[in-house]
Design an enzyme around this catalytic site. Structure first.
Site, mmCIF file in Angstrom:
data_model
loop_
_atom_site.group_PDB
_atom_site.id
_atom_site.type_symbol
_atom_site.label_atom_id
_atom_site.label_comp_id
_atom_site.label_asym_id
_atom_site.label_seq_id
_atom_site.Cartn_x
_atom_site.Cartn_y
_atom_site.Cartn_z
ATOM 1 N N TYR A 1 0.847 -1.191 0.000
ATOM 2 C CA TYR A 1 0.000 0.000 0.000
ATOM 3 C C TYR A 1 0.888 1.248 0.000
ATOM 4 C CZ TYR A 1 -3.656 -3.250 1.665
ATOM 5 O OH TYR A 1 -4.529 -4.303 1.818
ATOM 6 N N TYR B 1 -12.785 -7.643 4.284
ATOM 7 C CA TYR B 1 -12.342 -6.357 3.720
ATOM 8 C C TYR B 1 -13.278 -5.913 2.610
ATOM 9 C CZ TYR B 1 -9.637 -8.322 -0.357
ATOM 10 O OH TYR B 1 -9.227 -8.935 -1.520
ATOM 11 N N ARG C 1 -10.863 2.498 -8.752
ATOM 12 C CA ARG C 1 -12.279 2.163 -8.766
ATOM 13 C C ARG C 1 -12.965 2.495 -10.091
ATOM 14 N NH1 ARG C 1 -14.159 5.135 -3.404
ATOM 15 N NH2 ARG C 1 -12.745 6.671 -4.323
#
Length: 331
Positions: free
Chosen positions: A59, A222, A246
């Site tokens: 991340y 998650y 997204r």
């Protein structure tokens, strides 16, 4: 409010049912997140009783772990549980691992993400994570994705060695099937599986949830808000910031957004009756679902983190849960 906690079988861990998910905190694949806002979000969550924080080296190529380490630096180490991962490398040794997908680093430069969990890699990743997190042990160390290029015995023998050294307390997996969990369990005790689950993404209920219930394994759900779409704030035609993954995610097509928002409209009266947001209602439903131990909820700022934590204030009775379940959409 009073936070709720759930014991992870086979451990002395009690995780807050709302666990802070720090993928977005690293700014990677979510558009930019302000570092100070991310730190404030984690601290706000902790102030409300969120004791478990989930992160991963990939991340932000270390940024998320660095942020977590800074955010919890003033908190007694025994008051917080650090959950991190290994096995996704943007810097894998040449010729090692299996290509996963192409991405960009935080400077916009192209990088290849590789699944690799060879012994020396696992140990090296752990040492790097400990430094970034400013700690000498990790509470739950999870393989991020299955690595079919490395024998499972090699991977979990390495994790076992880290446990023996006191650098890792417990081993978990992420994105594993029930069959893969059973195979890993033959090598090393596995206490949890972190896996995607939401109102519109319930595939794990066929095999993985029953396996985990039967074998007393925790499920760390998650994307319970399905990366934001279940907040009700994303409408057809929504334009995402540059670098936000997204935009290409299957639940964000206009066709699916129409279906999802029609479902959420049915839930709005119930949320309003509870004096709650849709997101809070969704999180409460998630942690009430059979087999689900905790829900990971991300936040970019303190206000979002505070709202997520307050999902525990909601109580759903059997009739209300049945109403939601009867209207769950198939996407």
């Amino acid at each position: 409010m009073t936070m709720e906690y759930r014991h992870i079988a086979g451990t002395d861990l009690k995780l807050s049912v709302i666990t802070f998910g720090s993928w977005a905190a690293g700014s990677w694949m979510w558009g930019k997140t302000d570092r100070n806002d991310a730190i404030a979000a984690i601290r706000a969550a902790c102030d409300l009783g969120v004791t478990s924080i989930d992160t991963a080296p990939v991340y932000g190529q270390g940024d998320s772990e660095n942020i977590v380490g800074e955010a919890i630096s003033g908190i007694s180490r025994d008051k917080v549980q650090i959950l991190t991962k290994f096995g996704l490398r943007w810097d894998a040794p040449e010729g090692k691992g299996k290509f996963f997908f192409k991405s960009q680093d935080n400077d916009g430069k192209p990088i290849d993400i590789v699944r690799y969990a060879g012994k020396e890699s696992v140990i090296a990743e752990c040492e790097a994570s400990l430094k970034r997190l400013k700690t000498d042990y990790i509470d739950l160390y999870q393989i991020h994705w299955p690595d079919k290029s490395t024998p499972m015995e090699e991977t979990f023998d390495a994790v076992g060695r880290l446990i023996e050294q006191g650098k890792v307390r417990y081993a978990g997996v992420s994105n594993y099937t029930a069959a893969q969990m059973a195979e890993a369990e033959k090598i090393l005790p596995i206490v949890s599986n972190q896996i995607p689950f939401s109102m519109i993404n319930r595939g794990i209920e066929a095999e993985t949830v029953p396996y985990c219930i039967e074998h007393n394994k925790a499920i760390l759900a998650y994307s319970p808000l399905e990366r934001g779409v279940l907040t009700g704030k994303i409408k057809p035609g929504h334009v995402f910031a540059e670098g936000d993954h997204r935009a290409d995610y299957r639940f964000y097509t206009d066709e699916n957004l129409v279906k999802i928002n029609a479902f959420l409209e049915k839930l709005k009266p119930l949320a309003e009756a509870k004096n709650a947001t849709l997101a809070q209602l969704v999180l409460r439903w998630t942690i009430d679902r059979p087999g689900i131990t905790i829900a990971l909820a991300g936040a970019r700022n303190a206000a979002q983190a505070t709202a997520n934590a307050h999902a525990v204030d909601i109580a759903l009775d059997p009739d209300e849960i049945a109403f939601i379940d009867e209207n769950l959409p198939e996407i």
